[in-house]
Write an enzyme that holds these catalytic residues in place. Sequence first.
Site, PDB file in Angstrom:
ATOM      1  N   GLY A  71      10.585   0.357  -3.856  1.00 59.86           N
ATOM      2  CA  GLY A  71       9.659   1.399  -3.502  1.00 59.86           C
ATOM      3  C   GLY A  71       8.252   1.497  -3.579  1.00 59.86           C
TER       4      GLY A  71
ATOM      5  N   GLU B 102      13.282  -4.051  -7.478  1.00 54.44           N
ATOM      6  CA  GLU B 102      14.035  -4.353  -5.948  1.00 54.44           C
ATOM      7  C   GLU B 102      12.922  -4.043  -4.785  1.00 54.44           C
ATOM      8  OE1 GLU B 102      18.802  -3.893  -6.914  1.00 54.44           O
ATOM      9  OE2 GLU B 102      17.691  -2.134  -5.942  1.00 54.44           O
ATOM     10  N   PRO B 103      11.778  -4.762  -4.972  1.00 54.60           N
ATOM     11  CA  PRO B 103      10.736  -4.367  -3.881  1.00 54.60           C
ATOM     12  C   PRO B 103      11.300  -4.991  -2.435  1.00 54.60           C
ATOM     13  CG  PRO B 103       9.932  -6.097  -5.002  1.00 54.60           C
ATOM     14  CD  PRO B 103      11.278  -5.629  -5.820  1.00 54.60           C
TER      15      PRO B 103
ATOM     16  N   ARG C 267       9.657  -3.385   1.057  1.00 55.71           N
ATOM     17  CA  ARG C 267       8.530  -3.111   1.943  1.00 55.71           C
ATOM     18  C   ARG C 267       7.298  -3.720   1.427  1.00 55.71           C
ATOM     19  NH1 ARG C 267       7.955   1.773   4.339  1.00 55.71           N
ATOM     20  NH2 ARG C 267       9.686   2.734   2.786  1.00 55.71           N
TER      21      ARG C 267
ATOM     22  N   CYS D  76      13.192   6.763  27.333  1.00 53.19           N
ATOM     23  CA  CYS D  76      13.274   8.110  28.097  1.00 53.19           C
ATOM     24  C   CYS D  76      13.183   9.186  27.025  1.00 53.19           C
ATOM     25  CB  CYS D  76      14.294   8.276  29.069  1.00 53.19           C
ATOM     26  SG  CYS D  76      15.728   7.653  28.590  1.00 53.19           S
TER      27      CYS D  76
HETATM   28  N1  LLP Z   1      16.486  -0.689  -3.746  1.00 57.81           N
HETATM   29  C1  LLP Z   1      17.302   0.246  -3.557  1.00 57.81           C
HETATM   30  C2  LLP Z   1      18.713   0.521  -4.011  1.00 57.81           C
HETATM   31  C3  LLP Z   1      16.756   0.925  -2.435  1.00 57.81           C
HETATM   32  O1  LLP Z   1      17.796   1.885  -1.787  1.00 57.81           O
HETATM   33  C4  LLP Z   1      15.872   0.522  -1.523  1.00 57.81           C
HETATM   34  C5  LLP Z   1      15.343   1.138  -0.437  1.00 57.81           C
HETATM   35  C6  LLP Z   1      15.091  -0.422  -2.064  1.00 57.81           C
HETATM   36  C7  LLP Z   1      15.404  -1.298  -3.088  1.00 57.81           C
HETATM   37  C8  LLP Z   1      13.820  -0.867  -1.417  1.00 57.81           C
HETATM   38  O2  LLP Z   1      12.706  -0.042  -1.130  1.00 57.81           O
HETATM   39  P1  LLP Z   1      11.260  -0.531  -0.820  1.00 57.81           P
HETATM   40  O3  LLP Z   1      10.733  -1.318  -1.914  1.00 57.81           O
HETATM   41  O4  LLP Z   1      11.424  -1.417   0.557  1.00 57.81           O
HETATM   42  O5  LLP Z   1      10.718   0.929  -0.531  1.00 57.81           O
HETATM   43  N2  LLP Z   1      14.131   2.804   5.945  1.00 57.81           N
HETATM   44  C9  LLP Z   1      12.914   3.817   4.972  1.00 57.81           C
HETATM   45  C10 LLP Z   1      13.134   3.238   3.687  1.00 57.81           C
HETATM   46  C11 LLP Z   1      14.497   3.312   3.270  1.00 57.81           C
HETATM   47  C12 LLP Z   1      14.556   2.690   2.078  1.00 57.81           C
HETATM   48  C13 LLP Z   1      15.952   2.717   1.335  1.00 57.81           C
HETATM   49  N3  LLP Z   1      16.048   2.146   0.078  1.00 57.81           N
HETATM   50  C14 LLP Z   1      11.801   3.404   5.739  1.00 57.81           C
HETATM   51  O6  LLP Z   1      11.389   2.734   6.854  1.00 57.81           O
HETATM   52  O7  LLP Z   1      10.611   3.815   5.126  1.00 57.81           O
END
Ligand code: LLP
Length: 472
Positions: free
Chosen positions: A279, A321-322, A324, A400
Amino acid sequence: MTGAAEETTTALPVGGPGHPGAPWSSGVRRREDGALEVAGADVRDLVAQHGTPAYVLDEADFRARARAYRTAFETAFAEVGTGVDVYYAGKALLTVAVARWAREEGLRVDTASGGELAVALRAGVPGEAIGLHGNNKSDAELHAALDAGVGRIIVDSLVEVERLADLAGARGTVAPVMVRVTTGVHAGGHEYISTAHEDQKFGLSVSSGPDGGDSPALEALLAVVARPELHLLGIHSHIGSQILDPTGFEVAARVVLQLRADVAARTGVLVEEVDLGGGYGIAYLPGEVALDPDRVAKDVASAVTAIGAELGTPLPRFSIEPGRAIVGPAGLTLYTVGTVKPVAVTGDDGATFTRLYVSVDGGMSDNIRPALYGADYHAEVVGRVSDAEPVLARVVGKHCESGDIVVHRVMLPGDVRAGDLLAVAATGAYGRSMASNYNLLTRPPVVAVADGGSRVLVRRETVDDLLALDQG
Ligand code: LLP
């Protein structure tokens, strides 16, 4: 959050001279002739070679961010006497090469489906360095995880505890399990909120029901302990995505560590690991500031130390768990401009202004985030210099659908025209991984750039690929 802002050091890669600033990857430069360069490669050459639209990934930038997160967390958690594992969340973007880069930088890989698991394994990531998530895993996915000897399966419901135990028992193995809990903390954007009861599909709540009995989270943890076919490795919490205020991580950590102590009091089992999820937020627009891994790692490490001392329990090993934050800024999308159309718009105040609609050769099929979440991006004309006065523009795709927006609001040179190259920044995460074939567009290639050279990680789809799936 603890600590003074001036103590902040940034371990994130930043560009040197010529770097246009956030949100571009550190390898991006502007040449004197106006062309953008990514890791030494001129975007005009990339386009000549690979066409548009194309996702471009700056390999060195990805690796540097992976290292920055690993180093920041390893250092901060070593200082408080425990260890940490960094899992790259493959849902953000997973290709065989990307999984290898993550592994080579010392990260593990978090997968959320049989498909992601297969790609991580194809990359040579050892099973024990892979985690499998999912709120509705199939038997086939659970078998694949056990076949691969994954390091952890994160269970998401009481029924899954029983299903996985039966399945592992039938195979004569013991499955390593984490239980995903919902702490009531929701974070994302600039804020976090905390609610007792959760109305969403993931995890098991730490809140007791109206009868005041055991919470679903505690029930599931006790159920895992009760099944000899399962090894209770730890507790998992993921609070949200694109988080820029790290306070939520500390609040969630308190809830999880309390739960860990409760499980120990009931069963004598003090779980070894706690995962605090992903996150970590990034910059999407110029001037935005990403979450600093050094700062957040130090803050979380000191918070958990204080909580551990209060509870009188030794610290577990941690993991994060990064997704993004590792791959988002490393990516950009190149498009070719087509139709350009001024549209007279009446604002909320009744005044009329002109918005220049700039259509590109992709759209919501290669980046659904603006349409799905209203997400903002930044774009620039990148193949030439222009002295034209900037005008208010909206970058749209070729689908479209009027919601087919790539960039809601951006200033572009007033002479932007068909044939111009346009780059959209920070599209590395959740672009290709959420791409579709809407209108039967073919999905763009993923092109990696390093040391001035490029290579295709995932090739462009062709209409023949689409026709090959259609059985007539
Ligand atoms: N771990 C778990 C259990 C998760 O559900 C997620 C993301 C992550 C790690 C990684 O999160 P990050 O570090 O990438 O924020 N499609 C959405 C984001 C959905 C994220 C869902 N889970 C978007 O495009 O913003």
